[in-house]
Scaffold this motif. Structure first.
Motif, PDB file in Angstrom:
ATOM      1  N   MET A  66       5.521   2.301  -7.365  1.00 39.73           N
ATOM      2  CA  MET A  66       4.691   1.028  -6.780  1.00 39.73           C
ATOM      3  C   MET A  66       4.777   0.867  -5.026  1.00 39.73           C
ATOM      4  SD  MET A  66       2.777  -1.123  -8.663  1.00 39.73           S
ATOM      5  CE  MET A  66       3.570  -1.023 -10.044  1.00 39.73           C
ATOM      6  N   LEU A  67       3.410   0.892  -4.552  1.00 40.50           N
ATOM      7  CA  LEU A  67       3.295   0.606  -3.346  1.00 40.50           C
ATOM      8  C   LEU A  67       3.252  -0.840  -2.773  1.00 40.50           C
ATOM      9  CD1 LEU A  67       2.783   1.675  -0.301  1.00 40.50           C
ATOM     10  CD2 LEU A  67       0.216   1.854  -0.962  1.00 40.50           C
ATOM     11  N   TRP A  68       3.901  -1.291  -1.838  1.00 40.61           N
ATOM     12  CA  TRP A  68       3.794  -2.600  -1.467  1.00 40.61           C
ATOM     13  C   TRP A  68       3.865  -2.711   0.090  1.00 40.61           C
ATOM     14  CZ3 TRP A  68       5.190  -6.355  -5.586  1.00 40.61           C
ATOM     15  CH2 TRP A  68       5.797  -5.779  -6.511  1.00 40.61           C
ATOM     16  N   GLU A  82      -0.268   0.801  -8.031  1.00 41.13           N
ATOM     17  CA  GLU A  82       0.495   1.720  -8.624  1.00 41.13           C
ATOM     18  C   GLU A  82       0.383   3.239  -8.183  1.00 41.13           C
ATOM     19  OE1 GLU A  82       1.541   3.522 -13.209  1.00 41.13           O
ATOM     20  OE2 GLU A  82      -0.347   2.429 -12.758  1.00 41.13           O
ATOM     21  N   LEU A  83       1.362   3.936  -7.914  1.00 45.79           N
ATOM     22  CA  LEU A  83       1.030   5.547  -7.701  1.00 45.79           C
ATOM     23  C   LEU A  83       1.587   6.395  -8.691  1.00 45.79           C
ATOM     24  CD1 LEU A  83       3.134   4.967  -4.277  1.00 45.79           C
ATOM     25  CD2 LEU A  83       0.648   4.974  -4.557  1.00 45.79           C
ATOM     26  N   LEU A 115       6.946  -0.472   1.694  1.00 46.24           N
ATOM     27  CA  LEU A 115       7.732   0.117   0.769  1.00 46.24           C
ATOM     28  C   LEU A 115       7.391   0.873  -0.471  1.00 46.24           C
ATOM     29  CD1 LEU A 115       8.670  -1.820  -1.548  1.00 46.24           C
ATOM     30  CD2 LEU A 115       9.669  -3.091  -0.016  1.00 46.24           C
ATOM     31  N   ILE A 116       7.832   1.881  -1.197  1.00 46.36           N
ATOM     32  CA  ILE A 116       7.625   2.084  -2.457  1.00 46.36           C
ATOM     33  C   ILE A 116       8.973   1.911  -3.302  1.00 46.36           C
ATOM     34  CG2 ILE A 116       7.360   4.132  -3.695  1.00 46.36           C
ATOM     35  CD1 ILE A 116       5.844   5.674  -1.293  1.00 46.36           C
ATOM     36  N   SER A 117       8.747   1.613  -4.317  1.00 51.98           N
ATOM     37  CA  SER A 117       9.618   0.942  -5.335  1.00 51.98           C
ATOM     38  C   SER A 117       9.635   1.621  -6.504  1.00 51.98           C
ATOM     39  CB  SER A 117       9.711  -0.360  -5.738  1.00 51.98           C
ATOM     40  OG  SER A 117       8.706  -0.967  -6.511  1.00 51.98           O
ATOM     41  N   VAL A 122       3.854  -1.644 -14.563  1.00 54.40           N
ATOM     42  CA  VAL A 122       3.044  -2.050 -13.570  1.00 54.40           C
ATOM     43  C   VAL A 122       2.819  -3.799 -13.449  1.00 54.40           C
ATOM     44  CG1 VAL A 122       1.509  -0.185 -13.799  1.00 54.40           C
ATOM     45  CG2 VAL A 122       0.927  -2.080 -14.989  1.00 54.40           C
ATOM     46  N   THR A 123       3.683  -4.299 -14.416  1.00 56.61           N
ATOM     47  CA  THR A 123       3.551  -5.862 -14.188  1.00 56.61           C
ATOM     48  C   THR A 123       4.696  -6.458 -13.068  1.00 56.61           C
ATOM     49  OG1 THR A 123       5.231  -6.123 -16.162  1.00 56.61           O
ATOM     50  CG2 THR A 123       3.046  -5.975 -16.627  1.00 56.61           C
TER      51      THR A 123
END
Length: 314
Positions: A66-68, A82-83, A115-117, A122-123
């Protein structure tokens, strides 16, 4: 100003009709006012992203990247997208480019961090296991790496595995090893420069053997510190990561592997198998002897990803 009532000859007064009075009043009261226009909203445009990543491999079936992004002055990160990392999109064995359009409409200068987590699905409302993180190095450009994320800097971590048992049944040594050093009178941890992981991550110890179909995957436990029991220590002889597992490692073509794992996977990690983020590994010797030491090689250079994020106003 025009008179409202006008005197005319023969001592008579003329009273204008009401409509004329209204017209005159409007002319007198409004001739100096400026009409006001409704404010024109600033133009808005969406923001596209492009991520050039290295070693960002396809996650397990119940994981997603996930990208933030973070805006100056905010206290929380905004979820962007979502990535989806697909092995068929890889540009080469180690690189991939991901792109998409976001719902963001602010000017690019407002974004100061990204950041990427790794998430269960996806929720997610807030970042969970942060993998890569970085501040803006230019307008809309971010260098993301694990040293800034919760995974920490593992480039200088070293260690070894020792095959040993405290059991009177010495054949257990074919099943048992620990990440410890026996050079001292008292056993000590063999892992050096092992940093504390940030929120959302644990280390884990595995034996993997790809010479079998399906792969042999033996889970030895999760841990946070170089000394002390791991999470699967019921049959262990020493308080260090590693331990005893029933499968014999004699004549194995496999390897010992230390990985970093997201916390949400821990309850079912044994069934899931290791993550795609190895940090240390060593081949299992074809012949195993009591107190045999196997040096672990640092593989962070290929085990942990890196990425550059570019945001562009469309």
């Amino acid at each position: 100003m025009l008179p409202i009532i006008t005197y005319i000859s023969m001592n008579r007064w003329f009273v204008p009709p009401v409509s004329l009075l209204l017209l005159v009043s409007c002319f007198v009261g409004c001739k100096h006012s400026t009409p006001t226009e409704p404010p024109v909203p600033p133009p808005t445009s969406s923001i596209a992203y492009v991520i050039d990543a290295q070693d960002l491999r396809t996650p397990r079936s119940n994981e997603t990247y996930m990208l933030w992004v973070h805006r100056i002055g905010d206290t929380a990160f905004l979820k962007v997208s979502e990535l989806v990392v697909d092995k068929y999109k890889l540009h080469g064995p180690d690189s991939i480019q991901l792109s998409g359009t976001t719902a963001l409409t602010d000017t690019l200068t407002i974004y100061d961090e990204a950041l990427i987590s790794l998430e269960r699905d996806v929720t997610a409302k807030i970042p969970g296991s942060v993998l890569l993180r970085g501040k803006s190095i230019a307008t809309g450009v971010f260098d993301l790496d694990p040293q800034q994320g919760a995974v920490a800097d593992l480039r200088f971590t070293t260690g070894s595995a020792t095959f040993v048992t405290a059991s009177s049944d010495t054949t257990r040594v074919f099943h048992e090893f620990y990440l410890m050093d026996l050079k001292q009178p008292t056993p000590i941890a063999s892992l050096n420069n092992l940093p504390n992981l940030g929120f959302g991550w644990h280390y884990a110890v595995w034996v993997t053997d790809s010479s079998f179909s399906p792969f042999h995957l033996f889970y030895y436990g999760a841990f946070l510190h170089p000394a002390g029991h791991d999470s699967d220590s019921a049959n262990d002889s020493f308080p260090f990561p590693g331990g005893y597992e029933p499968p014999s490692l004699v004549n194995s073509r496999g390897k010992i592997e230390v990985t970093v794992e997201p916390d949400f996977q821990l309850p079912g990690l044994k069934a899931r198998g290791p993550s795609t983020f190895p940090i240390l590994e060593a081949p299992i010797p074809s012949k195993i002897f009591m107190k045999e030491v196997v040096p672990l090689t640092n593989v962070v250079a290929r085990g942990l990803p890196g990425a550059r994020l570019s945001l562009k106003q469309k």
